[in-house]
Write a protein that holds these residues in place. Sequence first.
Motif, short mmCIF file in Angstrom:
data_model
loop_
_atom_site.label_atom_id
_atom_site.label_comp_id
_atom_site.label_asym_id
_atom_site.label_seq_id
_atom_site.Cartn_x
_atom_site.Cartn_y
_atom_site.Cartn_z
N ILE A 42 0.85 -1.21 0.00
CA ILE A 42 0.00 0.00 0.00
C ILE A 42 0.88 1.25 0.00
O ILE A 42 0.64 2.20 -0.76
CB ILE A 42 -0.95 0.00 1.22
N CYS A 43 1.92 1.25 0.83
CA CYS A 43 2.86 2.38 0.88
C CYS A 43 3.56 2.55 -0.46
O CYS A 43 3.75 3.68 -0.94
CB CYS A 43 3.90 2.16 1.96
N LEU A 44 3.93 1.43 -1.08
CA LEU A 44 4.61 1.46 -2.37
C LEU A 44 3.74 2.10 -3.44
O LEU A 44 4.17 3.03 -4.16
CB LEU A 44 5.00 0.04 -2.78
N VAL A 45 2.50 1.61 -3.55
CA VAL A 45 1.58 2.13 -4.59
C VAL A 45 1.27 3.61 -4.34
O VAL A 45 1.28 4.43 -5.27
CB VAL A 45 0.28 1.30 -4.62
N PHE A 46 1.00 3.97 -3.08
CA PHE A 46 0.67 5.35 -2.77
C PHE A 46 1.86 6.28 -3.05
O PHE A 46 1.69 7.37 -3.60
CB PHE A 46 0.24 5.49 -1.31
N SER A 47 3.06 5.84 -2.71
CA SER A 47 4.25 6.65 -2.96
C SER A 47 4.47 6.85 -4.46
O SER A 47 4.86 7.94 -4.90
CB SER A 47 5.48 5.99 -2.33
N LEU A 48 4.23 5.81 -5.24
CA LEU A 48 4.35 5.94 -6.69
C LEU A 48 3.36 6.97 -7.22
O LEU A 48 3.70 7.79 -8.08
CB LEU A 48 4.13 4.58 -7.37
N CYS A 49 2.13 6.95 -6.69
CA CYS A 49 1.12 7.93 -7.11
C CYS A 49 1.55 9.35 -6.74
O CYS A 49 1.35 10.29 -7.52
CB CYS A 49 -0.22 7.60 -6.46
#
Length: 294
Positions: A137-144
């Motif tokens: 979740i942190c990975l996807v949100f950071s990419l966004c």
Amino acid sequence: MTGNMADHLTLAFGLLGNVVSFMVFLAPIPTFYKVYKRKSTEGFQSAPYVVGLFSAMLWIYYALLKSNVMLLITINSVGCVIETLYICFFLFYAPKKARMESMKLIILLIVVGFGLIVVLTQFLANGVTRGVIVGWICLVFSLCVFVAPLGVLRQVIKTKSVEYMPILLSVALTLSAVMWFFYGLLLGDFNIAIPNVLGFTFGIIQMILYFVYKNKKPVIDEKVSRCEDKVAELAEQKLPEFRDQKIIDVVNLKALLHADIHPVFPQNGHKANHAVFEPQTLPNVPNCTIEVGA
């Protein structure tokens, strides 16, 4: 590389990441100083600060599920405090409509979004699985979050202006991405390392665009200049017509004045030593008597 050397490098990059990230958190201070001076948020938005608070909370939750990322907790705890102060400051000076929109975003993202992540991962996952889910979740949100500056890059290319892309902030974000990339890499935590690859890439692109367009004349200014030149050209073309029209009006007025000259004789039959000219009544010209000496 020995274990001690890796630990020392990890600590060094973590500390540097904390310092640079702290500088990034302080970057909006000039914006809020303007808000304080004007006593209004005007066109500023609260979304970046709400998203920043959500991101900091998310990384703290992830770090609490891990055992060796204390430096991630320290900087994001500071970030939570700073972003909360920004949001409170914004809400204090924001007009009613902007305040309501900000409150909706806070409820949606902080209360509902973060609350659901914590509740669902606590009840539907356990142990290592919970950390993996939160890490993704942190990975996807950071990419966004790192993809968000694409709008700014597009604006810079379109307008050829770097007004809304401060170089110091771009440098700070790039350095932050580098520090946290190596911190995550040395820890073997790709949830930390991978998003910062994208952050580093966009940071380099921003700096390249800044040096390409920093001395360029903005497209908007060029359009305004062309418009002003066109107006001046039209004015020069019209000026002779106005001048000729004024000459014609003066000639016509003289002709009308001389067309109705009535010499006035006194009652004793002798010619007067002056004549009185009574011009025709003209539109927009006041009636008057013009005397010409003999």
